[in-house]
Write a protein that holds these residues in place. Structure first.
Motif, PDB file in Angstrom:
ATOM      1  N   TYR A  93       0.818  -1.206   0.000  1.00  0.00           N
ATOM      2  CA  TYR A  93       0.000   0.000   0.000  1.00  0.00           C
ATOM      3  C   TYR A  93       0.856   1.262   0.000  1.00  0.00           C
ATOM      4  O   TYR A  93       1.885   1.333   0.681  1.00  0.00           O
ATOM      5  CB  TYR A  93      -0.904   0.033   1.233  1.00  0.00           C
ATOM      6  CG  TYR A  93      -2.049  -0.951   1.171  1.00  0.00           C
ATOM      7  CD1 TYR A  93      -1.943  -2.203   1.761  1.00  0.00           C
ATOM      8  CD2 TYR A  93      -3.225  -0.622   0.521  1.00  0.00           C
ATOM      9  CE1 TYR A  93      -2.988  -3.106   1.695  1.00  0.00           C
ATOM     10  CE2 TYR A  93      -4.281  -1.512   0.456  1.00  0.00           C
ATOM     11  CZ  TYR A  93      -4.158  -2.750   1.047  1.00  0.00           C
ATOM     12  OH  TYR A  93      -5.192  -3.643   0.983  1.00  0.00           O
ATOM     13  N   ILE A  94       0.393   2.229  -0.747  1.00  0.00           N
ATOM     14  CA  ILE A  94       0.884   3.592  -0.598  1.00  0.00           C
ATOM     15  C   ILE A  94       0.201   4.169   0.639  1.00  0.00           C
ATOM     16  O   ILE A  94      -1.019   4.035   0.805  1.00  0.00           O
ATOM     17  CB  ILE A  94       0.557   4.434  -1.843  1.00  0.00           C
ATOM     18  CG1 ILE A  94       1.333   3.907  -3.042  1.00  0.00           C
ATOM     19  CG2 ILE A  94       0.823   5.908  -1.592  1.00  0.00           C
ATOM     20  CD1 ILE A  94       0.874   4.452  -4.360  1.00  0.00           C
ATOM     21  N   MET A  95       0.977   4.769   1.511  1.00  0.00           N
ATOM     22  CA  MET A  95       0.443   5.320   2.750  1.00  0.00           C
ATOM     23  C   MET A  95       0.455   6.843   2.673  1.00  0.00           C
ATOM     24  O   MET A  95       1.420   7.451   2.197  1.00  0.00           O
ATOM     25  CB  MET A  95       1.262   4.857   3.939  1.00  0.00           C
ATOM     26  CG  MET A  95       1.259   3.354   4.145  1.00  0.00           C
ATOM     27  SD  MET A  95      -0.386   2.696   4.447  1.00  0.00           S
ATOM     28  CE  MET A  95      -0.835   3.531   5.965  1.00  0.00           C
ATOM     29  N   GLY A  96      -0.601   7.421   3.162  1.00  0.00           N
ATOM     30  CA  GLY A  96      -0.714   8.879   3.130  1.00  0.00           C
ATOM     31  C   GLY A  96      -1.083   9.435   4.495  1.00  0.00           C
ATOM     32  O   GLY A  96      -1.631   8.731   5.349  1.00  0.00           O
ATOM     33  N   TRP A  97      -0.746  10.688   4.686  1.00  0.00           N
ATOM     34  CA  TRP A  97      -1.202  11.458   5.845  1.00  0.00           C
ATOM     35  C   TRP A  97      -2.072  12.612   5.326  1.00  0.00           C
ATOM     36  O   TRP A  97      -1.700  13.289   4.350  1.00  0.00           O
ATOM     37  CB  TRP A  97      -0.031  12.022   6.642  1.00  0.00           C
ATOM     38  CG  TRP A  97       0.698  11.018   7.465  1.00  0.00           C
ATOM     39  CD1 TRP A  97       1.833  10.349   7.135  1.00  0.00           C
ATOM     40  CD2 TRP A  97       0.331  10.570   8.780  1.00  0.00           C
ATOM     41  NE1 TRP A  97       2.199   9.513   8.168  1.00  0.00           N
ATOM     42  CE2 TRP A  97       1.304   9.626   9.178  1.00  0.00           C
ATOM     43  CE3 TRP A  97      -0.712  10.867   9.657  1.00  0.00           C
ATOM     44  CZ2 TRP A  97       1.255   8.974  10.420  1.00  0.00           C
ATOM     45  CZ3 TRP A  97      -0.751  10.228  10.883  1.00  0.00           C
ATOM     46  CH2 TRP A  97       0.219   9.297  11.252  1.00  0.00           C
ATOM     47  N   PHE A  98      -3.181  12.805   5.977  1.00  0.00           N
ATOM     48  CA  PHE A  98      -4.086  13.908   5.681  1.00  0.00           C
ATOM     49  C   PHE A  98      -4.356  14.645   6.989  1.00  0.00           C
ATOM     50  O   PHE A  98      -4.082  14.132   8.074  1.00  0.00           O
ATOM     51  CB  PHE A  98      -5.408  13.377   5.114  1.00  0.00           C
ATOM     52  CG  PHE A  98      -5.291  12.816   3.727  1.00  0.00           C
ATOM     53  CD1 PHE A  98      -4.777  11.542   3.517  1.00  0.00           C
ATOM     54  CD2 PHE A  98      -5.680  13.555   2.618  1.00  0.00           C
ATOM     55  CE1 PHE A  98      -4.661  11.025   2.231  1.00  0.00           C
ATOM     56  CE2 PHE A  98      -5.573  13.050   1.339  1.00  0.00           C
ATOM     57  CZ  PHE A  98      -5.058  11.779   1.151  1.00  0.00           C
ATOM     58  N   ARG A  99      -4.919  15.842   6.851  1.00  0.00           N
ATOM     59  CA  ARG A  99      -5.307  16.577   8.046  1.00  0.00           C
ATOM     60  C   ARG A  99      -6.591  17.349   7.785  1.00  0.00           C
ATOM     61  O   ARG A  99      -6.918  17.659   6.639  1.00  0.00           O
ATOM     62  CB  ARG A  99      -4.201  17.526   8.503  1.00  0.00           C
ATOM     63  CG  ARG A  99      -3.868  18.657   7.524  1.00  0.00           C
ATOM     64  CD  ARG A  99      -2.646  19.435   8.014  1.00  0.00           C
ATOM     65  NE  ARG A  99      -2.336  20.579   7.170  1.00  0.00           N
ATOM     66  CZ  ARG A  99      -1.277  21.354   7.335  1.00  0.00           C
ATOM     67  NH1 ARG A  99      -0.422  21.119   8.323  1.00  0.00           N
ATOM     68  NH2 ARG A  99      -1.084  22.388   6.521  1.00  0.00           N
ATOM     69  N   GLN A 100      -7.295  17.629   8.858  1.00  0.00           N
ATOM     70  CA  GLN A 100      -8.575  18.313   8.734  1.00  0.00           C
ATOM     71  C   GLN A 100      -8.786  19.223   9.930  1.00  0.00           C
ATOM     72  O   GLN A 100      -8.703  18.775  11.081  1.00  0.00           O
ATOM     73  CB  GLN A 100      -9.714  17.305   8.626  1.00  0.00           C
ATOM     74  CG  GLN A 100     -11.050  17.917   8.297  1.00  0.00           C
ATOM     75  CD  GLN A 100     -12.081  16.859   7.913  1.00  0.00           C
ATOM     76  OE1 GLN A 100     -11.946  15.681   8.257  1.00  0.00           O
ATOM     77  NE2 GLN A 100     -13.117  17.259   7.199  1.00  0.00           N
ATOM     78  N   ALA A 101      -9.055  20.478   9.640  1.00  0.00           N
ATOM     79  CA  ALA A 101      -9.406  21.452  10.671  1.00  0.00           C
ATOM     80  C   ALA A 101     -10.928  21.571  10.730  1.00  0.00           C
ATOM     81  O   ALA A 101     -11.614  21.267   9.749  1.00  0.00           O
ATOM     82  CB  ALA A 101      -8.778  22.804  10.347  1.00  0.00           C
ATOM     83  N   PRO A 102     -11.468  22.010  11.864  1.00  0.00           N
ATOM     84  CA  PRO A 102     -12.919  22.144  11.989  1.00  0.00           C
ATOM     85  C   PRO A 102     -13.505  23.022  10.889  1.00  0.00           C
ATOM     86  O   PRO A 102     -12.999  24.116  10.625  1.00  0.00           O
ATOM     87  CB  PRO A 102     -13.094  22.778  13.368  1.00  0.00           C
ATOM     88  CG  PRO A 102     -11.881  22.376  14.124  1.00  0.00           C
ATOM     89  CD  PRO A 102     -10.771  22.344  13.119  1.00  0.00           C
ATOM     90  N   GLY A 103     -14.534  22.523  10.231  1.00  0.00           N
ATOM     91  CA  GLY A 103     -15.206  23.293   9.199  1.00  0.00           C
ATOM     92  C   GLY A 103     -14.504  23.335   7.860  1.00  0.00           C
ATOM     93  O   GLY A 103     -14.955  24.014   6.941  1.00  0.00           O
ATOM     94  N   LYS A 104     -13.398  22.617   7.758  1.00  0.00           N
ATOM     95  CA  LYS A 104     -12.646  22.607   6.504  1.00  0.00           C
ATOM     96  C   LYS A 104     -12.591  21.206   5.919  1.00  0.00           C
ATOM     97  O   LYS A 104     -12.831  20.218   6.612  1.00  0.00           O
ATOM     98  CB  LYS A 104     -11.233  23.143   6.723  1.00  0.00           C
ATOM     99  CG  LYS A 104     -11.188  24.618   7.114  1.00  0.00           C
ATOM    100  CD  LYS A 104      -9.776  25.145   7.096  1.00  0.00           C
ATOM    101  CE  LYS A 104      -9.741  26.632   7.393  1.00  0.00           C
ATOM    102  NZ  LYS A 104      -8.351  27.178   7.344  1.00  0.00           N
TER     103      LYS A 104
END
Length: 122
Positions: free
Chosen positions: A32-43
């Motif tokens: 698998y290709i592994m990724g990191w993502f991020r999320q701020a409130p409301g975005k």
């Protein structure tokens, strides 16, 4: 089926560092290709970094290039995100994810962790 569990989030001052870890279950981690993502409130959830199955090829969002480093240890079924020179705008919930084909879009990732909060104080 792949299960992912992130750890390493927390509160840090601007300019500081954190290392996130993502432990994966299953025998096919290296495929698998592994990724990191991020999320701020409301975005929307945004791409941070990804790494190829063998760990040779890496991809970064422009906003983190030069500050964050993604790596993986296939013997330990773990992917890491070393975050240096952290800024208040890096404050988000960070998720690791797995995909069979490289993509910067979260819709193309098949498996997700539960997320870990990173808070950077100014």
């Amino acid at each position: 089926q792949v299960q992912l569990v992130e750890s390493g989030g927390g509160l840090v001052q601007a300019g500081g560092s954190l290392r996130l870890s993502c432990a994966a279950s299953g025998r096919t981690f290296s495929s698998y290709i592994m990724g990191w993502f991020r999320q701020a409130p409301g975005k929307e959830r945004e791409f941070v970094a990804a790494i190829s199955g063998g760990g040779v090829i890496t991809y970064y969002a422009d906003s983190v290039k030069g500050r964050f480093t993604i790596s993986r240890d296939n013997a330990k079924n773990t992917v890491y995100l070393q975050m240096n020179s952290l800024k208040p705008e890096d404050t988000c919930v960070y998720y690791c994810a797995a995909t069979a084909l490289h993509s910067r879009s979260p819709v193309n990732y098949d498996y997700w962790g539960q997320g870990t909060q990173v808070t950077v104080s100014s």
